[in-house]
Design a protein around this motif. Sequence first.
Motif, PDB file in Angstrom:
ATOM      1  N   THR A 151      62.791 122.973  69.323  1.00 32.42           N
ATOM      2  CA  THR A 151      61.769 123.720  68.601  1.00 32.42           C
ATOM      3  C   THR A 151      61.047 122.833  67.587  1.00 32.42           C
ATOM      4  OG1 THR A 151      63.346 124.433  66.901  1.00 32.42           O
ATOM      5  CG2 THR A 151      63.124 125.813  68.854  1.00 32.42           C
ATOM      6  N   LYS A 152      59.915 123.341  67.127  1.00 32.74           N
ATOM      7  CA  LYS A 152      59.150 122.637  66.100  1.00 32.74           C
ATOM      8  C   LYS A 152      59.959 122.581  64.803  1.00 32.74           C
ATOM      9  CE  LYS A 152      54.657 124.070  67.958  1.00 32.74           C
ATOM     10  NZ  LYS A 152      53.426 124.853  67.706  1.00 32.74           N
ATOM     11  N   SER A 153      59.632 121.600  63.968  1.00 33.94           N
ATOM     12  CA  SER A 153      60.319 121.435  62.696  1.00 33.94           C
ATOM     13  C   SER A 153      59.590 122.206  61.606  1.00 33.94           C
ATOM     14  CB  SER A 153      60.395 119.952  62.321  1.00 33.94           C
ATOM     15  OG  SER A 153      60.833 119.788  60.992  1.00 33.94           O
ATOM     16  N   TRP A 186      66.269 124.097  51.556  1.00 37.05           N
ATOM     17  CA  TRP A 186      66.380 124.788  52.827  1.00 37.05           C
ATOM     18  C   TRP A 186      65.003 124.975  53.449  1.00 37.05           C
ATOM     19  CZ3 TRP A 186      70.816 126.543  55.326  1.00 37.05           C
ATOM     20  CH2 TRP A 186      72.009 126.388  54.600  1.00 37.05           C
ATOM     21  N   SER A 187      64.959 125.127  54.745  1.00 36.56           N
ATOM     22  CA  SER A 187      63.727 125.448  55.466  1.00 36.56           C
ATOM     23  C   SER A 187      64.058 126.427  56.577  1.00 36.56           C
ATOM     24  CB  SER A 187      63.080 124.185  56.047  1.00 36.56           C
ATOM     25  OG  SER A 187      63.924 123.579  57.005  1.00 36.56           O
ATOM     26  N   TYR A 188      63.055 127.184  57.002  1.00 39.48           N
ATOM     27  CA  TYR A 188      63.305 128.150  58.067  1.00 39.48           C
ATOM     28  C   TYR A 188      62.114 128.197  59.019  1.00 39.48           C
ATOM     29  CZ  TYR A 188      60.057 131.517  55.954  1.00 39.48           C
ATOM     30  OH  TYR A 188      58.926 132.119  55.475  1.00 39.48           O
ATOM     31  N   LEU A 189      62.397 128.559  60.263  1.00 39.31           N
ATOM     32  CA  LEU A 189      61.381 128.794  61.290  1.00 39.31           C
ATOM     33  C   LEU A 189      61.746 130.079  62.012  1.00 39.31           C
ATOM     34  CD1 LEU A 189      59.605 126.385  63.662  1.00 39.31           C
ATOM     35  CD2 LEU A 189      60.824 128.294  64.676  1.00 39.31           C
ATOM     36  N   MET A 190      60.777 130.983  62.159  1.00 38.18           N
ATOM     37  CA  MET A 190      61.014 132.258  62.834  1.00 38.18           C
ATOM     38  C   MET A 190      59.938 132.471  63.888  1.00 38.18           C
ATOM     39  SD  MET A 190      61.225 136.123  61.259  1.00 38.18           S
ATOM     40  CE  MET A 190      59.511 136.067  60.737  1.00 38.18           C
ATOM     41  N   ASP A 220      65.638 129.824  62.942  1.00 36.85           N
ATOM     42  CA  ASP A 220      66.324 128.579  62.596  1.00 36.85           C
ATOM     43  C   ASP A 220      66.284 128.431  61.080  1.00 36.85           C
ATOM     44  OD1 ASP A 220      67.100 125.527  63.531  1.00 36.85           O
ATOM     45  OD2 ASP A 220      65.839 125.547  61.737  1.00 36.85           O
ATOM     46  N   VAL A 221      67.447 128.278  60.457  1.00 40.73           N
ATOM     47  CA  VAL A 221      67.564 128.040  59.021  1.00 40.73           C
ATOM     48  C   VAL A 221      68.401 126.784  58.838  1.00 40.73           C
ATOM     49  CG1 VAL A 221      68.298 128.979  56.799  1.00 40.73           C
ATOM     50  CG2 VAL A 221      67.474 130.523  58.581  1.00 40.73           C
ATOM     51  N   SER A 222      67.892 125.814  58.078  1.00 44.44           N
ATOM     52  CA  SER A 222      68.602 124.541  57.986  1.00 44.44           C
ATOM     53  C   SER A 222      68.287 123.806  56.692  1.00 44.44           C
ATOM     54  CB  SER A 222      68.231 123.654  59.186  1.00 44.44           C
ATOM     55  OG  SER A 222      66.843 123.416  59.209  1.00 44.44           O
ATOM     56  N   ASN A 223      69.212 122.877  56.344  1.00 41.05           N
ATOM     57  CA  ASN A 223      68.953 121.882  55.315  1.00 41.05           C
ATOM     58  C   ASN A 223      69.459 120.546  55.842  1.00 41.05           C
ATOM     59  OD1 ASN A 223      71.735 121.954  55.053  1.00 41.05           O
ATOM     60  ND2 ASN A 223      71.726 123.008  53.077  1.00 41.05           N
ATOM     61  N   LYS A 227      72.756 123.655  59.868  1.00 40.40           N
ATOM     62  CA  LYS A 227      71.723 124.228  60.736  1.00 40.40           C
ATOM     63  C   LYS A 227      72.264 125.513  61.360  1.00 40.40           C
ATOM     64  CE  LYS A 227      69.085 121.561  63.223  1.00 40.40           C
ATOM     65  NZ  LYS A 227      67.700 121.925  62.820  1.00 40.40           N
ATOM     66  N   ILE A 228      71.525 126.601  61.194  1.00 43.26           N
ATOM     67  CA  ILE A 228      71.909 127.892  61.755  1.00 43.26           C
ATOM     68  C   ILE A 228      70.806 128.342  62.710  1.00 43.26           C
ATOM     69  CG2 ILE A 228      72.498 130.289  61.258  1.00 43.26           C
ATOM     70  CD1 ILE A 228      73.236 129.347  58.407  1.00 43.26           C
ATOM     71  N   ASN A 229      71.157 128.585  63.987  1.00 49.37           N
ATOM     72  CA  ASN A 229      70.203 129.021  65.008  1.00 49.37           C
ATOM     73  C   ASN A 229      70.592 130.397  65.534  1.00 49.37           C
ATOM     74  OD1 ASN A 229      70.382 125.706  66.325  1.00 49.37           O
ATOM     75  ND2 ASN A 229      68.924 126.464  64.839  1.00 49.37           N
ATOM     76  N   MET A 230      69.598 131.211  65.858  1.00 56.02           N
ATOM     77  CA  MET A 230      69.859 132.502  66.503  1.00 56.02           C
ATOM     78  C   MET A 230      68.767 132.785  67.523  1.00 56.02           C
ATOM     79  SD  MET A 230      70.272 136.338  64.900  1.00 56.02           S
ATOM     80  CE  MET A 230      68.524 136.507  64.538  1.00 56.02           C
ATOM     81  N   GLY A 231      69.155 133.119  68.740  1.00 55.25           N
ATOM     82  CA  GLY A 231      68.204 133.449  69.789  1.00 55.25           C
ATOM     83  C   GLY A 231      68.527 134.812  70.387  1.00 55.25           C
ATOM     84  N   TYR A 232      67.498 135.586  70.692  1.00 51.88           N
ATOM     85  CA  TYR A 232      67.695 136.934  71.244  1.00 51.88           C
ATOM     86  C   TYR A 232      66.589 137.217  72.254  1.00 51.88           C
ATOM     87  CZ  TYR A 232      67.483 142.050  71.496  1.00 51.88           C
ATOM     88  OH  TYR A 232      67.431 143.339  71.939  1.00 51.88           O
ATOM     89  N   THR A 233      66.950 137.811  73.362  1.00 50.87           N
ATOM     90  CA  THR A 233      65.962 138.235  74.355  1.00 50.87           C
ATOM     91  C   THR A 233      66.345 139.599  74.917  1.00 50.87           C
ATOM     92  OG1 THR A 233      64.886 137.703  76.459  1.00 50.87           O
ATOM     93  CG2 THR A 233      67.153 137.013  76.220  1.00 50.87           C
TER      94      THR A 233
END
Length: 252
Positions: A151-153, A186-190, A220-223, A227-233
């Motif tokens: 994924t993108k940063s 911290w940074s996050y991507l949703m 995605d939440v990380s420093n 790194k914490i990732n979660m995916g759902y479909t």
Amino acid sequence: MKIILLIALSVGLLLADSLDSLLQEYKTTSDNSLQTVNEKIGHVIIYSQKEIRLMQYTKLNDILKELPLLNVNTNQFGLTNYSLIGSKTTTSGFFRFFINDHEISSGYDQSTSLSWSDLPLDFVDHVEIYYGESSFSFGNETGIYFVRIYTKSALKENGSELNGLVTTKGSHSESFTNSSSLENGWSYLMFLNHEQIKYTTLYDGHKLNTNGDKKYLYADVSNETTKINMGYTDVSKNNYAGLALDATPDSG
């Protein structure tokens, strides 16, 4: 006068060479695939973010259709299914999918491609596809193609993006991407996506529907150290041909 011109020309050439070197170094360091590619896994094909944009690919399926030794089938559930040449399976175990090195799976149909191969590419930086025999790098389970999606940063994007898509058959899709860098390190991507599919075909005088509704969520939440990732479909579709012997279900 000639000496001055020669000195000026030499300085100009040196500056141009230095600029080219800096640009090449920037291009090299900004190519994220250099940090993730693992050639020990097998033969690898890399699709960069630039290539994805130039090819106007919108879904992972657009990339997978380029792979050799493949049949693309519509299975009895009305979903795109990939099989090796010479075979046609209801669900395929030839593919294993990873997002940021974490494997994603489907406990319901035992085939990841049925639920994740339509994944939108709005939040994807690059895709690595390895093919060959199963590798102990990913355990001893079977697999012919290993699809690694990165994924993108959030540190680079740091903003929001909204995309929409409408087809002539009435299908439509909307996606939203948001990323931010916080002051505490911290940074996050949703990423959120919703798609409604409209498709009808005739078989032996009967109308078969494969209309459906798809939802995707990735966070995605990380420093620097965590790194914490979660995916759902979630995929809901009409029964299409279903399990009926005559391939024309009364309901489903």
